[in-house]
Design an enzyme around this catalytic site. Sequence first.
Site, PDB file in Angstrom:
ATOM      1  N   SER A 239      -9.100   6.048  -8.666  1.00 56.38           N
ATOM      2  CA  SER A 239      -9.224   6.777  -9.931  1.00 56.38           C
ATOM      3  C   SER A 239     -10.651   7.054 -10.398  1.00 56.38           C
ATOM      4  CB  SER A 239      -8.487   5.993 -11.025  1.00 56.38           C
ATOM      5  OG  SER A 239      -9.173   4.786 -11.301  1.00 56.38           O
TER       6      SER A 239
ATOM      7  N   HIS B 217     -20.480  17.742 -12.356  1.00 60.24           N
ATOM      8  CA  HIS B 217     -19.960  17.096 -13.576  1.00 60.24           C
ATOM      9  C   HIS B 217     -19.245  18.111 -14.471  1.00 60.24           C
ATOM     10  CE1 HIS B 217     -20.993  13.873 -16.847  1.00 60.24           C
ATOM     11  NE2 HIS B 217     -19.695  13.972 -16.602  1.00 60.24           N
TER      12      HIS B 217
ATOM     13  N   LEU C  62       1.680   5.417 -10.680  1.00 59.18           N
ATOM     14  CA  LEU C  62       0.291   5.390 -11.162  1.00 59.18           C
ATOM     15  C   LEU C  62      -0.697   4.928 -10.110  1.00 59.18           C
ATOM     16  CD1 LEU C  62       2.165   3.984 -13.767  1.00 59.18           C
ATOM     17  CD2 LEU C  62       0.082   4.740 -14.869  1.00 59.18           C
ATOM     18  N   ALA C  63      -0.216   4.424  -8.963  1.00 59.97           N
ATOM     19  CA  ALA C  63      -1.158   3.915  -7.959  1.00 59.97           C
ATOM     20  C   ALA C  63      -2.089   5.043  -7.546  1.00 59.97           C
ATOM     21  CB  ALA C  63      -0.391   3.396  -6.746  1.00 59.97           C
TER      22      ALA C  63
ATOM     23  N   LYS D  21      -5.762  14.516  -6.774  1.00 58.40           N
ATOM     24  CA  LYS D  21      -4.680  14.442  -7.768  1.00 58.40           C
ATOM     25  C   LYS D  21      -3.959  15.795  -7.853  1.00 58.40           C
ATOM     26  CE  LYS D  21      -3.714  11.477 -10.149  1.00 58.40           C
ATOM     27  NZ  LYS D  21      -2.818  10.294  -9.970  1.00 58.40           N
TER      28      LYS D  21
ATOM     29  N   ASP E  65       0.874  -1.185   0.000  1.00 56.97           N
ATOM     30  CA  ASP E  65       0.000   0.000   0.000  1.00 56.97           C
ATOM     31  C   ASP E  65       0.913   1.237   0.000  1.00 56.97           C
ATOM     32  OD1 ASP E  65      -1.600   2.135   0.673  1.00 56.97           O
ATOM     33  OD2 ASP E  65      -2.543   1.152   2.401  1.00 56.97           O
TER      34      ASP E  65
ATOM     35  N   ASP F 149     -27.619  13.723 -13.590  1.00 59.38           N
ATOM     36  CA  ASP F 149     -26.227  14.080 -13.843  1.00 59.38           C
ATOM     37  C   ASP F 149     -25.371  13.828 -12.602  1.00 59.38           C
ATOM     38  OD1 ASP F 149     -24.173  14.897 -15.415  1.00 59.38           O
ATOM     39  OD2 ASP F 149     -24.882  16.950 -15.702  1.00 59.38           O
TER      40      ASP F 149
ATOM     41  N   TYR G  29     -11.833  13.508  -6.335  1.00 58.39           N
ATOM     42  CA  TYR G  29     -10.757  12.823  -7.085  1.00 58.39           C
ATOM     43  C   TYR G  29      -9.777  13.841  -7.642  1.00 58.39           C
ATOM     44  CZ  TYR G  29      -8.455  10.827 -11.211  1.00 58.39           C
ATOM     45  OH  TYR G  29      -7.524  10.471 -12.157  1.00 58.39           O
ATOM     46  N   SER G  30     -10.289  14.829  -8.394  1.00 54.56           N
ATOM     47  CA  SER G  30      -9.349  15.750  -9.057  1.00 54.56           C
ATOM     48  C   SER G  30      -8.630  16.615  -8.032  1.00 54.56           C
ATOM     49  CB  SER G  30     -10.052  16.597 -10.121  1.00 54.56           C
ATOM     50  OG  SER G  30     -11.152  17.281  -9.587  1.00 54.56           O
TER      51      SER G  30
ATOM     52  N   ASN H 148     -20.127  12.535 -24.905  1.00 57.97           N
ATOM     53  CA  ASN H 148     -20.485  11.194 -24.420  1.00 57.97           C
ATOM     54  C   ASN H 148     -21.556  10.548 -25.301  1.00 57.97           C
ATOM     55  OD1 ASN H 148     -18.667  11.534 -22.393  1.00 57.97           O
ATOM     56  ND2 ASN H 148     -20.170  11.968 -20.783  1.00 57.97           N
TER      57      ASN H 148
HETATM   58  P1  NAD Z   1      -6.968   2.063 -11.980  1.00 63.19           P
HETATM   59  O1  NAD Z   1      -7.990   2.436 -10.980  1.00 63.19           O
HETATM   60  O2  NAD Z   1      -7.349   1.176 -13.108  1.00 63.19           O
HETATM   61  O3  NAD Z   1      -5.725   1.337 -11.255  1.00 63.19           O
HETATM   62  C1  NAD Z   1      -5.162   1.833 -10.083  1.00 63.19           C
HETATM   63  C2  NAD Z   1      -4.210   0.768  -9.537  1.00 63.19           C
HETATM   64  O4  NAD Z   1      -3.629   1.309  -8.340  1.00 63.19           O
HETATM   65  C3  NAD Z   1      -4.900  -0.535  -9.145  1.00 63.19           C
HETATM   66  O5  NAD Z   1      -4.143  -1.647  -9.581  1.00 63.19           O
HETATM   67  C4  NAD Z   1      -4.954  -0.484  -7.616  1.00 63.19           C
HETATM   68  O6  NAD Z   1      -4.898  -1.759  -7.018  1.00 63.19           O
HETATM   69  C5  NAD Z   1      -3.707   0.335  -7.311  1.00 63.19           C
HETATM   70  N1  NAD Z   1      -3.824   1.021  -6.029  1.00 63.19           N
HETATM   71  C6  NAD Z   1      -4.883   1.734  -5.538  1.00 63.19           C
HETATM   72  N2  NAD Z   1      -4.623   2.167  -4.300  1.00 63.19           N
HETATM   73  C7  NAD Z   1      -3.356   1.759  -3.996  1.00 63.19           C
HETATM   74  C8  NAD Z   1      -2.518   1.917  -2.864  1.00 63.19           C
HETATM   75  N3  NAD Z   1      -2.928   2.568  -1.768  1.00 63.19           N
HETATM   76  N4  NAD Z   1      -1.277   1.365  -2.900  1.00 63.19           N
HETATM   77  C9  NAD Z   1      -0.841   0.694  -3.986  1.00 63.19           C
HETATM   78  N5  NAD Z   1      -1.615   0.482  -5.093  1.00 63.19           N
HETATM   79  C10 NAD Z   1      -2.851   1.029  -5.093  1.00 63.19           C
HETATM   80  O7  NAD Z   1      -6.350   3.438 -12.503  1.00 63.19           O
HETATM   81  P2  NAD Z   1      -5.865   3.818 -13.966  1.00 63.19           P
HETATM   82  O8  NAD Z   1      -7.038   4.176 -14.776  1.00 63.19           O
HETATM   83  O9  NAD Z   1      -4.921   2.790 -14.447  1.00 63.19           O
HETATM   84  O10 NAD Z   1      -5.092   5.174 -13.639  1.00 63.19           O
HETATM   85  C11 NAD Z   1      -3.708   5.158 -13.332  1.00 63.19           C
HETATM   86  C12 NAD Z   1      -3.256   6.573 -13.065  1.00 63.19           C
HETATM   87  O11 NAD Z   1      -3.514   7.377 -14.216  1.00 63.19           O
HETATM   88  C13 NAD Z   1      -3.977   7.244 -11.901  1.00 63.19           C
HETATM   89  O12 NAD Z   1      -3.047   7.981 -11.178  1.00 63.19           O
HETATM   90  C14 NAD Z   1      -4.987   8.157 -12.566  1.00 63.19           C
HETATM   91  O13 NAD Z   1      -5.222   9.291 -11.770  1.00 63.19           O
HETATM   92  C15 NAD Z   1      -4.264   8.524 -13.847  1.00 63.19           C
HETATM   93  N6  NAD Z   1      -5.146   8.857 -14.967  1.00 63.19           N
HETATM   94  C16 NAD Z   1      -6.055   7.954 -15.423  1.00 63.19           C
HETATM   95  C17 NAD Z   1      -6.860   8.281 -16.514  1.00 63.19           C
HETATM   96  C18 NAD Z   1      -7.865   7.303 -17.076  1.00 63.19           C
HETATM   97  O14 NAD Z   1      -8.616   7.674 -17.989  1.00 63.19           O
HETATM   98  N7  NAD Z   1      -7.923   6.071 -16.605  1.00 63.19           N
HETATM   99  C19 NAD Z   1      -6.764   9.545 -17.113  1.00 63.19           C
HETATM  100  C20 NAD Z   1      -5.831  10.435 -16.600  1.00 63.19           C
HETATM  101  C21 NAD Z   1      -5.017  10.071 -15.547  1.00 63.19           C
END
Ligand code: NAD
Length: 333
Positions: A84, A288, A80-81, A159, A58, A284, A155-156, A254
């Site tokens: 999301s 949003h 990337l964790a 981030k 974690d 909605d 969320y945003s 959408n």
């Molecule tokens: P996802 O939700 O599919 O995957 C997230 C992964 O992180 C999962 O495998 C989860 O198990 C792991 N995780 C969550 N909490 C954790 C923790 N405390 N410790 C360790 N691992 C943990 O997300 P995604 O869509 O692959 O997005 C990856 C990154 O890209 C994120 O940071 C997200 O903000 C960013 N992002 C995603 C998108 C999109 O459209 N999916 C767009 C822009 C940015």
Amino acid sequence: MKILVTGGLGFIGSALVRNLIDSKNYEILNLDSCTYAAMPESLEGKENNERYQFKKIDVGDYNAVNKAIKEFKPNKIFHLAAESHVDRSIANPHGFIHTNILGTFNILQTLKIYKNKLPSDLILIHISTDEVFGSLDFTDMPFNESSSYEPNSPYSASKASSDLLVRAWNETYKINTVITNCSNNYGPWQNPEKLIPKIIYSALNNEVIPIYGNGLNIRDWLHVNDHVQALLLAGESKKSFERYTIGANQECSNIDLTKMICLYLDKKMPKEKPYFDQVEFVDDRLGHDLRYAIDSSYISKEIGFKPKYTLEKGIEETIDWYLENSEWLRSKI
Ligand code: NAD
């Protein structure tokens, strides 16, 4: 070259890990806490590669993050964790603060403390989102690297907070850093809580295809493989601080996206009534955002990023993948 990926069992992280394993040049450590969003099955056939190791950690656990980084001594970290999903953040934001903010802090603080014991070329690539910039009106110019932070959802906001921590640790402690803010991704292995797989699942299972509000909200869709290419290029940065906004210049509402998916399904798997008849507009999402759009000219000019997928081609390939993996899709509902 040693590469540490956090969240490497998620949608984008697993696409990156598959690419890194196939590239043969890297030793990879994947840290993931295996939340509901993790998909170990997306690495099937690759997870036994001798250059790949996985640790269930974690990122909110400082000691565990500390130990993993100290022992592995990565040259690059792709972070990337994250939690999301915007809707989940509106219903229950706690996990978003824990993972997105505290988790990023734990990585930064480890890099600060062990800076002299870690490779001198170490760079943190922090994967963020265009949602940190808030919402655009239909006629506004797209977001770019100079856009101001105006996050609207928990969320945003989480981030955005993590981006600011990364910026501050770069400025104060000279941790080499790239922040990437990218638009909505799509492609194989995306959890069906997200729009595109949700539409495909609902269409195939004769369920209502729910569309928020009037369906006119616009997103700039980026294929996950194109995103991975952009991240690999971004990771080559030799600057102490860099930021890239990443998109594919594929804005689509959408409702138009839903039509595109339904029309392809009508062709591929015709049934009595068009799939689009299953669409229902639902209340909605709170707060949003109306429109996201990205100006990618900087990353394109600086490091030659050029998306390969048009939205139409990407969507068709993606639908074909979900049709081939419909059992998996069902298992994630
Ligand atoms: P996802 O939700 O599919 O995957 C997230 C992964 O992180 C999962 O495998 C989860 O198990 C792991 N995780 C969550 N909490 C954790 C923790 N405390 N410790 C360790 N691992 C943990 O997300 P995604 O869509 O692959 O997005 C990856 C990154 O890209 C994120 O940071 C997200 O903000 C960013 N992002 C995603 C998108 C999109 O459209 N999916 C767009 C822009 C940015």
